[in-house]
Design an enzyme around this catalytic site. Sequence first.
Site, PDB file in Angstrom:
ATOM      1  NE  ARG A  70       5.616 -30.792 -52.177  1.00 51.28           N
ATOM      2  CZ  ARG A  70       4.455 -31.398 -52.403  1.00 51.28           C
ATOM      3  NH1 ARG A  70       4.043 -32.349 -51.587  1.00 51.28           N
ATOM      4  NH2 ARG A  70       3.712 -31.073 -53.442  1.00 51.28           N
ATOM      5  CE1 TYR A  74       9.120 -35.053 -49.755  1.00 50.30           C
ATOM      6  CE2 TYR A  74       8.646 -35.082 -52.105  1.00 50.30           C
ATOM      7  CZ  TYR A  74       8.247 -34.836 -50.810  1.00 50.30           C
ATOM      8  OH  TYR A  74       6.982 -34.377 -50.567  1.00 50.30           O
ATOM      9  CE1 TYR A  96      -0.737 -39.538 -40.804  1.00 52.17           C
ATOM     10  CE2 TYR A  96      -0.580 -38.835 -43.093  1.00 52.17           C
ATOM     11  CZ  TYR A  96      -1.326 -39.024 -41.953  1.00 52.17           C
ATOM     12  OH  TYR A  96      -2.650 -38.694 -41.953  1.00 52.17           O
ATOM     13  CG  HIS A  98       1.608 -48.328 -47.449  1.00 54.93           C
ATOM     14  ND1 HIS A  98       2.817 -48.346 -48.117  1.00 54.93           N
ATOM     15  CD2 HIS A  98       1.175 -49.615 -47.439  1.00 54.93           C
ATOM     16  CE1 HIS A  98       3.103 -49.580 -48.491  1.00 54.93           C
ATOM     17  NE2 HIS A  98       2.123 -50.369 -48.085  1.00 54.93           N
ATOM     18  CB  THR A 240      -8.108 -38.384 -49.442  1.00 52.54           C
ATOM     19  OG1 THR A 240      -6.821 -38.456 -48.818  1.00 52.54           O
ATOM     20  CG2 THR A 240      -8.116 -39.306 -50.641  1.00 52.54           C
TER      21      THR A 240
END
EC number: 2.1.1.-
Length: 407
Positions: A70, A74, A96, A98, A240
């Site tokens: 990843r 990025y 997506y 904040h 979460t």
Amino acid sequence: MATTKTGSLTIAGSGIASVAHITLEVLSYLQEADKIYYAIVDPVTEAFIQDKSKGRCFDLRVYYDKDKMRSETYVQMSEVMLRDVRSGYNVLAIFYGHPGVFVCPTHRAISIARSEGYTAKMLPGVSAEDYMFSDIGFDPAVPGCMTQEATSLLIYNKQLDPSVHNIIWQVGSVGVDNMVFDNKQFHLLVDHLERDFGSIHKVIHYVGAIMPQSATVMDEYTISDLRKEDVVKKFTTTSTLYIPPREIAPVDQRIMQALEFSGNGDRYMALSQLRGVHARNSGLCAYGPAEQAAVDKLDHHTPPDDYEVLRASPAIRRFTEDLALKPDLRSRYKEDPLSVLDAIPGLTSQEKFALSFDKPGPVYKVMRATPAAIAAGQEHSLDEIAGSADSESPGALATTIVVIVHI
């Protein structure tokens, strides 16, 4: 570093709920950007972005791959945006939630753009945490809140505080550095939770609704339940974990005396309870003696003499709205306020004078007045308006809010 180059980068958040969380500010940038990049999760928002934009759109998700780290993805996301900035384009990137919360390429791109002399900034969006505050119903200020990323929590062996709200992000990707999400290491997180909270403490698996057809997930489990295979399967990349407080922190009597709070801090505790009255299973009384006394006064309430109401011409209403929503107008105004204001018909002389400072104080001053002043036809003098140029205060309401939050 001073910005000296023509390209710019604006990073924005789309929020969680599809399209509904996109702010007017983000929409205004979307309609004016030369190039638009996005990394979002639902097709409805993607369609909205494409339909509302005038510039070329590009989906950053194309850089994800199961066989890639990843971190590599990025860097690529950041670089493709920066290339267009360096080419002189005004670039908007929409992420997506904040865009600054648990997002790597956004911070990287902004940092590099600024270091190279380009204008770069971030616009906020609704995060999963914001959504959670509303859906679960708790105030992070009472009695406090800790936010952790699941893998970081484990790697650094962080101690969770059982006297505050705890929020753990990315629980569906524990130990994952690619795009394979199989929850193989989820049990390590459960071990950690049991160490700090015990096995019977209840937690909430939370996923905010994204699509209009979606339902918000707020499933309650004991920590020991999190070892069950059927439960583990429910945790995804959008999951979460909310862990409510288990105990109340002791009061520091020395500090209570220094703050001149009497007894056990009844004044502070009353305010804390008022903030937390809507929390799930709080057990707090919404209408105790103090609350009822406040309610009883409502029918006899009269506004104070210095209470100010809105006093604004149609011209200043339109102009200040446009100024908030149109980045190009805002840039031209900041460069030369008077030349922009000269083209706005209908402003009163006081309004035009106040707006010429490009400061909030004069605008607050000229757009509000007491009912008595309005009835008497009284206007603020130019000296009074100019004297407020160093003030950033929006008035008593915001000041009161700040005092309440920090008391």
